[in-house]
Design a protein around this motif. Structure first.
Motif, PDB file in Angstrom:
ATOM      1  N   THR A 302    -102.835 -45.459 108.373  1.00  0.00           N
ATOM      2  CA  THR A 302    -101.369 -45.395 108.318  1.00  0.00           C
ATOM      3  C   THR A 302    -100.841 -45.188 106.900  1.00  0.00           C
ATOM      4  O   THR A 302     -99.856 -44.476 106.699  1.00  0.00           O
ATOM      5  N   GLY A 303    -101.486 -45.815 105.928  1.00  0.00           N
ATOM      6  CA  GLY A 303    -100.961 -45.677 104.570  1.00  0.00           C
ATOM      7  C   GLY A 303    -101.819 -46.370 103.529  1.00  0.00           C
ATOM      8  O   GLY A 303    -102.940 -46.811 103.802  1.00  0.00           O
ATOM      9  N   PHE A 304    -101.269 -46.445 102.322  1.00  0.00           N
ATOM     10  CA  PHE A 304    -101.950 -47.046 101.176  1.00  0.00           C
ATOM     11  C   PHE A 304    -101.025 -48.072 100.519  1.00  0.00           C
ATOM     12  O   PHE A 304     -99.807 -47.933 100.546  1.00  0.00           O
ATOM     13  N   GLN A 323    -102.549 -34.373 101.089  1.00  0.00           N
ATOM     14  CA  GLN A 323    -102.346 -32.932 101.277  1.00  0.00           C
ATOM     15  C   GLN A 323    -103.678 -32.175 101.230  1.00  0.00           C
ATOM     16  O   GLN A 323    -103.929 -31.287 102.054  1.00  0.00           O
ATOM     17  N   ASP A 324    -104.536 -32.559 100.281  1.00  0.00           N
ATOM     18  CA  ASP A 324    -105.858 -31.937 100.209  1.00  0.00           C
ATOM     19  C   ASP A 324    -106.637 -32.128 101.500  1.00  0.00           C
ATOM     20  O   ASP A 324    -107.443 -31.286 101.890  1.00  0.00           O
ATOM     21  N   LYS A 325    -106.396 -33.279 102.131  1.00  0.00           N
ATOM     22  CA  LYS A 325    -107.120 -33.573 103.380  1.00  0.00           C
ATOM     23  C   LYS A 325    -106.422 -32.960 104.591  1.00  0.00           C
ATOM     24  O   LYS A 325    -106.797 -33.218 105.730  1.00  0.00           O
ATOM     25  N   GLY A 326    -105.305 -32.248 104.323  1.00  0.00           N
ATOM     26  CA  GLY A 326    -104.616 -31.577 105.431  1.00  0.00           C
ATOM     27  C   GLY A 326    -103.701 -32.500 106.228  1.00  0.00           C
ATOM     28  O   GLY A 326    -103.343 -32.199 107.364  1.00  0.00           O
ATOM     29  N   ARG A 327    -103.334 -33.655 105.657  1.00  0.00           N
ATOM     30  CA  ARG A 327    -102.422 -34.576 106.357  1.00  0.00           C
ATOM     31  C   ARG A 327    -101.008 -34.406 105.799  1.00  0.00           C
ATOM     32  O   ARG A 327    -100.846 -34.177 104.598  1.00  0.00           O
ATOM     33  N   ASP A 328    -100.010 -34.604 106.659  1.00  0.00           N
ATOM     34  CA  ASP A 328     -98.612 -34.517 106.242  1.00  0.00           C
ATOM     35  C   ASP A 328     -98.143 -35.880 105.725  1.00  0.00           C
ATOM     36  O   ASP A 328     -98.033 -36.834 106.495  1.00  0.00           O
ATOM     37  N   PRO A 329     -97.847 -35.991 104.439  1.00  0.00           N
ATOM     38  CA  PRO A 329     -97.445 -37.305 103.883  1.00  0.00           C
ATOM     39  C   PRO A 329     -96.189 -37.868 104.533  1.00  0.00           C
ATOM     40  O   PRO A 329     -95.973 -39.078 104.509  1.00  0.00           O
ATOM     41  N   LYS A 332     -96.853 -40.605 106.655  1.00  0.00           N
ATOM     42  CA  LYS A 332     -97.676 -41.674 106.066  1.00  0.00           C
ATOM     43  C   LYS A 332     -96.796 -42.710 105.365  1.00  0.00           C
ATOM     44  O   LYS A 332     -95.633 -42.453 105.057  1.00  0.00           O
ATOM     45  N   LEU A 333     -97.405 -43.854 105.070  1.00  0.00           N
ATOM     46  CA  LEU A 333     -96.669 -44.975 104.490  1.00  0.00           C
ATOM     47  C   LEU A 333     -97.284 -45.390 103.156  1.00  0.00           C
ATOM     48  O   LEU A 333     -98.501 -45.548 103.049  1.00  0.00           O
ATOM     49  N   LEU A 334     -96.441 -45.542 102.142  1.00  0.00           N
ATOM     50  CA  LEU A 334     -96.878 -46.141 100.874  1.00  0.00           C
ATOM     51  C   LEU A 334     -96.187 -47.497 100.716  1.00  0.00           C
ATOM     52  O   LEU A 334     -94.972 -47.603 100.896  1.00  0.00           O
ATOM     53  N   ILE A 335     -96.984 -48.510 100.402  1.00  0.00           N
ATOM     54  CA  ILE A 335     -96.421 -49.848 100.161  1.00  0.00           C
ATOM     55  C   ILE A 335     -96.580 -50.159  98.679  1.00  0.00           C
ATOM     56  O   ILE A 335     -97.695 -50.186  98.163  1.00  0.00           O
ATOM     57  N   PHE A 336     -95.454 -50.385  98.014  1.00  0.00           N
ATOM     58  CA  PHE A 336     -95.476 -50.678  96.579  1.00  0.00           C
ATOM     59  C   PHE A 336     -95.205 -52.171  96.385  1.00  0.00           C
ATOM     60  O   PHE A 336     -94.176 -52.679  96.851  1.00  0.00           O
ATOM     61  N   SER A 337     -96.124 -52.839  95.715  1.00  0.00           N
ATOM     62  CA  SER A 337     -95.948 -54.295  95.611  1.00  0.00           C
ATOM     63  C   SER A 337     -96.445 -54.860  94.289  1.00  0.00           C
ATOM     64  O   SER A 337     -96.562 -56.066  94.145  1.00  0.00           O
ATOM     65  N   ASP A 338     -96.730 -54.027  93.298  1.00  0.00           N
ATOM     66  CA  ASP A 338     -97.306 -54.530  92.058  1.00  0.00           C
ATOM     67  C   ASP A 338     -96.219 -54.715  91.001  1.00  0.00           C
ATOM     68  O   ASP A 338     -95.792 -53.764  90.360  1.00  0.00           O
ATOM     69  N   GLY A 339     -95.761 -55.953  90.842  1.00  0.00           N
ATOM     70  CA  GLY A 339     -94.787 -56.264  89.789  1.00  0.00           C
ATOM     71  C   GLY A 339     -93.459 -55.536  89.945  1.00  0.00           C
ATOM     72  O   GLY A 339     -92.795 -55.221  88.961  1.00  0.00           O
ATOM     73  N   ARG A 355     -90.177 -37.608 101.147  1.00  0.00           N
ATOM     74  CA  ARG A 355     -91.528 -37.016 101.057  1.00  0.00           C
ATOM     75  C   ARG A 355     -92.585 -37.896 101.719  1.00  0.00           C
ATOM     76  O   ARG A 355     -93.674 -37.424 102.037  1.00  0.00           O
ATOM     77  N   VAL A 356     -92.294 -39.170 101.874  1.00  0.00           N
ATOM     78  CA  VAL A 356     -93.280 -40.109 102.423  1.00  0.00           C
ATOM     79  C   VAL A 356     -92.498 -41.322 102.907  1.00  0.00           C
ATOM     80  O   VAL A 356     -91.384 -41.583 102.432  1.00  0.00           O
ATOM     81  N   ARG A 357     -93.033 -42.057 103.883  1.00  0.00           N
ATOM     82  CA  ARG A 357     -92.413 -43.331 104.250  1.00  0.00           C
ATOM     83  C   ARG A 357     -92.803 -44.366 103.197  1.00  0.00           C
ATOM     84  O   ARG A 357     -93.911 -44.315 102.668  1.00  0.00           O
ATOM     85  N   MET A 358     -91.872 -45.271 102.919  1.00  0.00           N
ATOM     86  CA  MET A 358     -92.159 -46.274 101.886  1.00  0.00           C
ATOM     87  C   MET A 358     -91.769 -47.659 102.374  1.00  0.00           C
ATOM     88  O   MET A 358     -90.801 -47.802 103.125  1.00  0.00           O
ATOM     89  N   SER A 359     -92.493 -48.671 101.908  1.00  0.00           N
ATOM     90  CA  SER A 359     -91.911 -50.009 101.950  1.00  0.00           C
ATOM     91  C   SER A 359     -92.290 -50.733 100.668  1.00  0.00           C
ATOM     92  O   SER A 359     -93.250 -50.352  99.984  1.00  0.00           O
ATOM     93  N   PHE A 360     -91.516 -51.742 100.334  1.00  0.00           N
ATOM     94  CA  PHE A 360     -91.672 -52.436  99.063  1.00  0.00           C
ATOM     95  C   PHE A 360     -91.955 -53.920  99.296  1.00  0.00           C
ATOM     96  O   PHE A 360     -91.262 -54.568 100.083  1.00  0.00           O
ATOM     97  N   GLY A 361     -92.980 -54.412  98.620  1.00  0.00           N
ATOM     98  CA  GLY A 361     -93.238 -55.839  98.601  1.00  0.00           C
ATOM     99  C   GLY A 361     -92.728 -56.400  97.286  1.00  0.00           C
ATOM    100  O   GLY A 361     -93.192 -56.010  96.210  1.00  0.00           O
ATOM    101  N   TRP A 362     -91.740 -57.281  97.395  1.00  0.00           N
ATOM    102  CA  TRP A 362     -91.070 -57.794  96.190  1.00  0.00           C
ATOM    103  C   TRP A 362     -91.554 -59.219  95.971  1.00  0.00           C
ATOM    104  O   TRP A 362     -91.289 -60.087  96.792  1.00  0.00           O
ATOM    105  N   GLY A 363     -92.252 -59.432  94.866  1.00  0.00           N
ATOM    106  CA  GLY A 363     -92.917 -60.711  94.681  1.00  0.00           C
ATOM    107  C   GLY A 363     -92.281 -61.580  93.615  1.00  0.00           C
ATOM    108  O   GLY A 363     -91.208 -62.148  93.802  1.00  0.00           O
ATOM    109  N   THR A 364     -92.973 -61.649  92.476  1.00  0.00           N
ATOM    110  CA  THR A 364     -92.588 -62.589  91.432  1.00  0.00           C
ATOM    111  C   THR A 364     -91.160 -62.366  90.940  1.00  0.00           C
ATOM    112  O   THR A 364     -90.452 -63.322  90.619  1.00  0.00           O
TER     113      THR A 364
END
Lengths: 434, 434
Positions: A302-304, A323-329, A332-339, A355-364
Motif C-alpha cells: 500500500t505504501g511506505f 514509477q520505475d516498477k510501473g506502478r501509479d503513485p 499509493k500512500l506515503l506516511i511522513f512521521s519523522d520529526g 501526486r500521491v496519497r499522504m498521511s502524517f504522523g505528528w509526534g513530539t
C-alpha cells in the motif's frame, strides 16, 4: 465563594504515587501488531532493549530521582490488561478489519505483565535495559520512554508557582491551537497523533489529541495511542517499526541472509496482515539500498513510511521507484512521521498534493512542544532525543544504519559489516532534534 | 490560593442542556436480555408503555417543567449505542457466558434509537406514553423513569445554598456508609445494585455503586446498570421482568391460553438463555397460583425472584414448593429485590442462612434514600412510587395482578377475568412505598 472537596483533596495529597502509566493499552498500536507476529513466529528469540539518551547534554540521572523512576517502573509492572481492554482489542475493527488479534493471542495478553528491568547510573545517565524473550520485553519500549519523559517534565516544574504553571499551560494550549488553525488550510489533510513516547505527560497528550479531534474534525484520522483511541472513539493507527528488520538481521546466519533479512520481515508481515497495514519502513539499512534490492512484489504494498531522510527527498525517491516498477503513485500512500511539525507538514503536503496519497504522523512536536511557553526558558522542557531500541539479539549486537548516520546504532564492527552488505548509498547526515 | 479553570467554568455555564441520560447503556441489564428475545420472537407485537405515578399526592406536572422534560426526552432520542459500547456488549462475558448477544442483534442495536413519545398534562400529572413495536418501545422504560426522577431531584434542590447542598450530600454519604458497615456483618452476602430507575440522579448512583465496590468488596456481585458495569468493571446483573408474562397473557386467545401464558414465557426464555439466567419471576398473576399450576420442569430452574410478597413469607412458600417437588433448596437461589433495605436484607439473610442460596437486589433504598439528610425535611426528596409499565398489547389491556393488590394494573374488566382464571389465593395488601 469557594468550597473545597475535602475528601478529594485529602486523597490527592496522600497519594503514594501519581502513576505515569495507568494501563497497558497506553502504548503505540504498532507494538501490539508487532507483538502478535513476534508471539506467533519468534517465541524463542531473546533480546535486550536499551534506553538511549541521544541528548547527552542533559544528564538525566541528575534531573530525575532514581527512586522515583524505580517506583514508576515497578508500578507499570503491576498492570494487567483489564477485561474491558481485552474485549475492546478483540472486538474492535482496526483499519476496517475485524478480529485483527487472534483469540489465543488475546488469551496470552490476559496473563501478560511487563518483565523485570535493569537500572544503573553511569556518568550522569541511566542505563535502563530489559532482557528476555522478545515477546515479553518488547512492550517495555513505550512505557519506559513515557515514564522517563514525564518524570523529567515533573522535575522541571516541581517548584514553579501556581500562576506560572497556569500561564505555561495557557501558552502551550494557545501554541497548539495556532498550529491547528494552520493545518485547517490543508483541505485533504490526513493526520494522526504519534506522540506517545516523547510526550510531556499523559494528561497533556490527552488534551492535545482531544483538541485535535475538536479542531480538525475528519482531518484527524486517529491516534497511535491505543488507550486514547479506545477512550475517545478514534481509530488506532500504526503498522511496524525498525525492531522487526533489526532482529531479523541480527539472526541472519551469513551475509546473504543479512541482505535478504529486510524482505523476509515483509514476507512474514504480509502473511499475517493485509491492506492498509502493508506499509514499508525502508530505512533501517538505508532506503537507497532497500529500493535497489527490493523484489518486485514490494511495489504492490500500500505504501511506505520514510523515517530518516528529509520528507520531500524521501518521497521523490520512492515515487521514482514506483514509477520505475510501473506502478501509479496516485494509488499509493506515503506516511511522513519523522520529526514533523506544521511547517514541514504543510510543505510536504503542498509538494506532493495530487501526486500521491499522504498521511502524517505528528509526534513530539504535537505532544511535547513548549517552545516559547516557559518563563524560565526553553531548556528545562525541551524534548530529549530519547529512544528505547533493541540492542542485542540472542547475544549478538543489533544494528540500525538509517538514512541518517547520526541515528545509527550497534557495535562498530557490526556496523562496518552491515555497511559492506548494504552499502552507503544515499545516507545523509542530519541533526537529530527528537 | 484559588485558581479557577476559566474554560471549564464558561463551558459549564453555557451548557444548552445538562443531560440526564448520556448513553443507551444507562439502563438495566435485563432490558437488553428481554429485548433480544422480543426482537427475535415477537417483532410483530405492538405495545404501549405508560408512566404511572402511584404517589398521587406529588403533583409531578407542577414540580417538573414540561419544557425541561421534553428537552431531556428529546436528548435521549438522539443517543445511539457507540462503537465501544457495542464491542463491549458483543465481547463481554455475562454470567460466565460468552456471546450472550447474537451478532445480528448487535447489528440491529447499532441502528437503534428510542422512538417518539406522547406527553400530556392531566390533572397535575404527566401522561407520558410510548406506542409502537414492542422491540422499539421497551427500552424507554428505564430512561423515562430516570429522567423524571432526576428532574424532580433537580427541581427540589434548585434554590438551595451552596453549603446546604454540601451538607445534604455529606449526610447522604454518611448514611449510605453506615449501611455499608452494617452489611459487612453478613459474611456470605451477595448484593447487587438495582437502583437505576428510581435513582436520585446518575452521578449519585455512580457514587453509591463505587462506594459499595470499595466498601463491600466481593460482597458486591455487580450492578444492573449496564453502563456502570462497563465503566467500573463490575458484573452486569439481571434476568427478566413482568412485561414478558404480561404481553404473553394479553396475547392469549382464550382463558386456557391465558392460564398457560406465564409458563409459555419461561419455555421461550430457557430456549434462549441458560444457567444463572433461569430465574422465575412468579408473582405477575399471584405466586400461589403460579406455583399451584407450574409444570414440574419449573422446579429445575436455578431460582426465583419473589417481587411483591414480604420476603420471608415468599421465600418460605417457594422453599416448601421445591421440597414438595423433591428438590433440595440448598442448591437453589432466591433473589430478593422488592423495596429492600439494610434491615430487611439482614433479617432475610439471617432467616434463610444455610437453607437456600440468596442474593439481594438493592434498589431505591440504595440510590435514593435521603431520609434525615435534607434540612428542609424529607418530603421534597422522598422517592416516588413511579413505574413505566406495558399497558396495552395489540390494542388490548395488559394486566398485572401481583401478590399485592395495590400493585395491580389493567382495565377493571380484564382484571376481573384474570382473577377468575388465576384465582386470588395468597394475595396480601401491603403499602407500596417505592
Amino acid at each position: 465563594m469557594t468550597v473545597t472537596d475535602l475528601a478529594t483533596r485529602t486523597y490527592n495529597h496522600s497519594f503514594r504515587l501519581d502513576p505515569i502509566v495507568r494501563s497497558l493499552l497506553d502504548t503505540d498500536f504498532y507494538k501490539l501488531l508487532m507483538l502478535q507476529l513476534i508471539w506467533s513466529r519468534h517465541a524463542n528469540t531473546n533480546v535486550t532493549f536499551s534506553l538511549i539518551n541521544r541528548t547527552r547534554t542533559v544528564r538525566l540521572a541528575e534531573v530525575i530521582d532514581e527512586a522515583e523512576l524505580r517506583e514508576q517502573l515497578d508500578h507499570a509492572r503491576t498492570l494487567r490488561f483489564t477485561k474491558k481492554e481485552l474485549i475492546w482489542l478483540a472486538g474492535n475493527t482496526f483499519y476496517g478489519v475485524e478480529r485483527m488479534f487472534r483469540p489465543d493471542f488475546i488469551a496470552w495478553l490476559a496473563r501478560y505483565r511487563l518483565p523485570d528491568y535493569e537500572l544503573r547510573r553511569v556518568d550522569g545517565q541511566f542505563e535502563l535495559s530489559f532482557t528476555g524473550p522478545w515477546m515479553d520485553v518488547t512492550l517495555w519500549e513505550i512505557p519506559a520512554l513515557a515514564i522517563v519523559n514525564e518524570l523529567r517534565s515533573r522535575a522541571a516544574l516541581r517548584h514553579r508557582g501556581r500562576f506560572a504553571l497556569d500561564v505555561l499551560y495557557a501558552r502551550a494550549k494557545a501554541r497548539l491551537w495556532s498550529k491547528v488553525e494552520r493545518l485547517r488550510d490543508l483541505p485533504e489533510l490526513a493526520l494522526s497523533d504519534f506522540g506517545t513516547r516523547r510526550r510531556h505527560g499523559f494528561l497533556w497528550q490527552r488534551w492535545c489529541v482531544e483538541a485535535l479531534k475538536e479542531g480538525l474534525g475528519e482531518r484527524l484520522i486517529g491516534t497511535s495511542n491505543v488507550l486514547l483511541a479506545m477512550d475517545a472513539d478514534l481509530e488506532a493507527i500504526g503498522t511496524n517499526a525498525h525492531e522487526l528488520p533489526m532482529v531479523a538481521a541480527a539472526e541472519a546466519a551469513d551475509d546473504a541472509a543479512l541482505a535478504h533479512a529486510p524482505y523476509r520481515v515483509l514476507e512474514e508481515w504480509q502473511r499475517d496482515y493485509a491492506g492498509n497495514l502493508l506499509i514499508v519502513l525502508p530505512d533501517t539499512y538505508g532506503t537507497a539500498a532497500f529500493l535497489r534490492d527490493a523484489p518486485d512484489w514490494v511495489a504492490d504494498w500500500t505504501g511506505f513510511r520514510p523515517d530518516s531522510l528529509p520528507p520531500i527527498e524521501a518521497g521523490e525517491q520512492i515515487i521514482r521507484w514506483w514509477q520505475d516498477k510501473g506502478r501509479d503513485p496516485r494509488g499509493k500512500l506515503l506516511i511522513f512521521s519523522d520529526g514533523m511539525d506544521v511547517d514541514s507538514i504543510a510543505a510536504t503536503y503542498r509538494h506532493f498534493d495530487g501526486r500521491v496519497r499522504m498521511s502524517f504522523g505528528w509526534g513530539t512536536n504535537l505532544t511535547n512542544d513548549f517552545r516559547g511557553c516557559d518563563p524560565e526558558g526553553d531548556a528545562p522542557l525541551a524534548p530529549l532525543s530519547l529512544v528505547c531500541k533493541v540492542t542485542r539479539v540472542n547475544g549478538r549486537s543489533a544494528v540500525k544504519l538509517s538514512d541518517n548516520p547520526a541515528k545509527a546504532t550497534g557495535d562498530p564492527a557490526e556496523i562496518a559489516r552491515y555497511l559492506r552488505v548494504f552499502g552507503e548509498a544515499g545516507r545523509v547526515d542530519q541533526t537529530v532534534r527528537v
